[in-house]
Design a protein around this motif. Sequence first.
Motif, PDB file in Angstrom:
ATOM      1  N   ASN A   1     -46.640 -40.782  22.245  1.00 44.27           N
ATOM      2  CA  ASN A   1     -47.577 -41.045  23.327  1.00 44.27           C
ATOM      3  C   ASN A   1     -48.004 -39.715  23.923  1.00 44.27           C
ATOM      4  O   ASN A   1     -47.215 -39.045  24.601  1.00 44.27           O
ATOM      5  N   PRO A   2     -49.258 -39.271  23.680  1.00 47.82           N
ATOM      6  CA  PRO A   2     -49.690 -37.952  24.149  1.00 47.82           C
ATOM      7  C   PRO A   2     -50.008 -37.910  25.639  1.00 47.82           C
ATOM      8  O   PRO A   2     -50.197 -36.827  26.192  1.00 47.82           O
ATOM      9  N   SER A   3     -50.078 -39.088  26.281  1.00 50.29           N
ATOM     10  CA  SER A   3     -50.473 -39.117  27.693  1.00 50.29           C
ATOM     11  C   SER A   3     -49.384 -39.800  28.513  1.00 50.29           C
ATOM     12  O   SER A   3     -49.167 -41.014  28.389  1.00 50.29           O
TER      13      SER A   3
ATOM     14  N   LYS B   1     -50.362 -42.771  30.571  1.00 51.97           N
ATOM     15  CA  LYS B   1     -50.600 -44.045  29.883  1.00 51.97           C
ATOM     16  C   LYS B   1     -49.318 -44.606  29.253  1.00 51.97           C
ATOM     17  O   LYS B   1     -49.384 -45.474  28.395  1.00 51.97           O
ATOM     18  N   TYR B   2     -48.152 -44.101  29.682  1.00 50.66           N
ATOM     19  CA  TYR B   2     -46.909 -44.525  29.031  1.00 50.66           C
ATOM     20  C   TYR B   2     -46.678 -46.021  29.189  1.00 50.66           C
ATOM     21  O   TYR B   2     -46.232 -46.698  28.251  1.00 50.66           O
ATOM     22  N   LYS B   3     -46.972 -46.581  30.361  1.00 48.72           N
ATOM     23  CA  LYS B   3     -46.728 -48.005  30.591  1.00 48.72           C
ATOM     24  C   LYS B   3     -47.552 -48.849  29.637  1.00 48.72           C
ATOM     25  O   LYS B   3     -47.045 -49.803  29.032  1.00 48.72           O
ATOM     26  N   GLN B   4     -48.836 -48.496  29.467  1.00 47.47           N
ATOM     27  CA  GLN B   4     -49.692 -49.235  28.541  1.00 47.47           C
ATOM     28  C   GLN B   4     -49.216 -49.054  27.104  1.00 47.47           C
ATOM     29  O   GLN B   4     -49.210 -49.998  26.307  1.00 47.47           O
ATOM     30  N   PHE B   5     -48.793 -47.822  26.772  1.00 52.46           N
ATOM     31  CA  PHE B   5     -48.307 -47.529  25.422  1.00 52.46           C
ATOM     32  C   PHE B   5     -47.077 -48.375  25.098  1.00 52.46           C
ATOM     33  O   PHE B   5     -46.989 -48.996  24.038  1.00 52.46           O
ATOM     34  N   ARG B   6     -46.123 -48.413  26.023  1.00 50.83           N
ATOM     35  CA  ARG B   6     -44.878 -49.134  25.756  1.00 50.83           C
ATOM     36  C   ARG B   6     -45.104 -50.644  25.727  1.00 50.83           C
ATOM     37  O   ARG B   6     -44.548 -51.353  24.875  1.00 50.83           O
ATOM     38  N   LYS B   7     -45.932 -51.152  26.636  1.00 52.70           N
ATOM     39  CA  LYS B   7     -46.210 -52.585  26.649  1.00 52.70           C
ATOM     40  C   LYS B   7     -46.907 -53.008  25.370  1.00 52.70           C
ATOM     41  O   LYS B   7     -46.567 -54.028  24.754  1.00 52.70           O
ATOM     42  N   GLY B   8     -47.910 -52.222  24.946  1.00 53.36           N
ATOM     43  CA  GLY B   8     -48.632 -52.559  23.723  1.00 53.36           C
ATOM     44  C   GLY B   8     -47.735 -52.506  22.508  1.00 53.36           C
ATOM     45  O   GLY B   8     -47.762 -53.406  21.663  1.00 53.36           O
TER      46      GLY B   8
ATOM     47  N   LEU C   1     -53.484 -50.331  19.770  1.00 49.05           N
ATOM     48  CA  LEU C   1     -53.021 -49.721  21.015  1.00 49.05           C
ATOM     49  C   LEU C   1     -54.200 -49.156  21.807  1.00 49.05           C
ATOM     50  O   LEU C   1     -54.260 -49.287  23.038  1.00 49.05           O
ATOM     51  N   GLN C   2     -55.136 -48.539  21.083  1.00 47.37           N
ATOM     52  CA  GLN C   2     -56.287 -47.937  21.749  1.00 47.37           C
ATOM     53  C   GLN C   2     -57.242 -48.992  22.286  1.00 47.37           C
ATOM     54  O   GLN C   2     -57.667 -48.935  23.442  1.00 47.37           O
ATOM     55  N   THR C   3     -57.618 -49.974  21.452  1.00 51.01           N
ATOM     56  CA  THR C   3     -58.655 -50.930  21.829  1.00 51.01           C
ATOM     57  C   THR C   3     -58.146 -52.049  22.729  1.00 51.01           C
ATOM     58  O   THR C   3     -58.892 -52.556  23.561  1.00 51.01           O
ATOM     59  N   GLU C   4     -56.874 -52.449  22.562  1.00 48.51           N
ATOM     60  CA  GLU C   4     -56.369 -53.592  23.328  1.00 48.51           C
ATOM     61  C   GLU C   4     -55.579 -53.184  24.560  1.00 48.51           C
ATOM     62  O   GLU C   4     -55.457 -53.969  25.502  1.00 48.51           O
ATOM     63  N   TYR C   5     -55.008 -51.959  24.546  1.00 45.44           N
ATOM     64  CA  TYR C   5     -54.169 -51.542  25.675  1.00 45.44           C
ATOM     65  C   TYR C   5     -54.626 -50.235  26.315  1.00 45.44           C
ATOM     66  O   TYR C   5     -54.046 -49.805  27.310  1.00 45.44           O
ATOM     67  N   GLY C   6     -55.636 -49.604  25.743  1.00 52.18           N
ATOM     68  CA  GLY C   6     -56.137 -48.356  26.313  1.00 52.18           C
ATOM     69  C   GLY C   6     -55.161 -47.212  26.197  1.00 52.18           C
ATOM     70  O   GLY C   6     -55.183 -46.287  27.022  1.00 52.18           O
TER      71      GLY C   6
END
Length: 536
Positions: free
Chosen positions: A400-402, A405-412, A452-457
């Motif tokens: 996760n480079p950001s 955005k960790y919360k969105q990354f982990r949830k997705g 991850l990009q399109t559905e969770y940003g």
Amino acid sequence: MSVSAEIAKRRTFAIISHPDAGKTTMTEKLLLYGGAVQLAGSVTARKHQRASTSDWMELERQRGISISSTALQFDYHGYRINLLDTPGHKDFSEDTYRVLTAVDAVIMIIDAAKGIESQTRKLFEVCHQRGVPIFTFMNKCDRPTREPLALIDELENVLQLGAFPVNWPIGDGPAFQGIYDRLTRQVHLFERTTGGMYRAPVEVGDISDPVIRHRIDDATYRRVSEELQMLDLAGETFDPAAVLAGYTTPVFFGSAMNNFGVQLLLDGFLQHSTPPRPRHVNGQPIAPDHPAFSGFIFKIQANMDPRHRDRIAFLRIVSGRFERDMIAHHSRTGKKVRLSSSHKLFANERETINEAFPGDIIGIVGHDEFGIGDTLTTDPAIEYREIPRFPPESFAYLRNPSTAKYKQFRKGLDQLLQEGVIQQLHLADNTSTAPLLAAVGPLQFEVVQYRLQTEYGAESKLEPAPWTAIRWLPTGLDHNPGALRLPTGVKLAADADHNPVVLFPNDWSTHYFAELNPNLPLEKIPPPPRPATIAR
């Protein structure tokens, strides 16, 4: 209508093929002839045309391939049809195998110019092992093809399967005009439509009818007559029982793109296929008319509808009657669950459904605890072991480079892991915070990043991991990791079910590990999930 009558009208099947043989096109055309859509689209269509109904994910439309299985339910001529469109790419074979556990028959699409290809053979073997009846469609007859007799011969020799041509092509390539139905002894001559978007006009008659005979040139007429005579003298006889037993495949010819022979395939399949059949639990059959409701989850998909951002569990009903809001036993947790949010599926479209019957594929929304292979039933003694398990062959770290955005990354990532297409491994001495992912093929990682990009940003970066193989330590043994002798590059880890595994960078290291640890045989496939303790 009684449960028995509802069962008798169900037909549940999947379409399998090698990539580019025309599987998704055939799916679309079966929907067209089944009355489920009014205008057929193509996954490779230009922007001003419709995209394929079954390919609901945007990445599928960009790449021109199917990368997720889709359920499509519709009614046709008194039948309730559950059609599963499977991924065509080899990297998604595991998803395809899971789908094949949920169907009662398959339609196998073969490119008539190429014959049997590697993925076709691999999928056939899975069907054959399960005793699933197979119906074959020789596609793309409107292009230059191999000789029809050679295709039938290859089908029998390579797959060791009896083949009965239900119909026979008249002409080939650009001169392909139609087919001869060997069971009804009628000729069906077709006319092309623009882009194959509408049903092809057809003229039906006896082969000796002057109107029909006038449209067939002398050379084609002589060749077809000779080939039909050879088939009658030396070919297979049509045996419906052998078809249902998986010993004989009915063969149809045509062109899905131009709609030639599609309706004959659909009608022939419905006539000769089987309603839902019993499944087995501990060697005992569970018939579709068993009084207890039961079914198993063979697929989980998140975010099929971007408006809802939820996850849907695909349930194949095996026995009894499903009713919305019913209470069912969840096999893996042993808990009671209320099945309130149930849906009839048509690609990414959904419609609330109040009841369903054996053979139906329904979607259950709102249960994060559901997993692939779970049984839902009103009888806790029923637990299906239908889902095969496969070892991953590709490994990579997903970073996760950001941090923002960790919360969105982990949830997705957590939701995508629940779908079962990829899994996360946990290294025994891991110093990296990046998740280690494993998949059957590398394209699955690309799909994870895209979603991850399109559905969770959430953006992500993929870093290849140095391993190429995974093996499981034997179950039931008390392992002491410190006692193991590990070759260079070999690592210990745990899979998603906390089973101990060994990761290998190459084939040499797997053989060397066996030499260093001769009393510790490794398993190539993961052990079955541990049985649940029933909550009291």
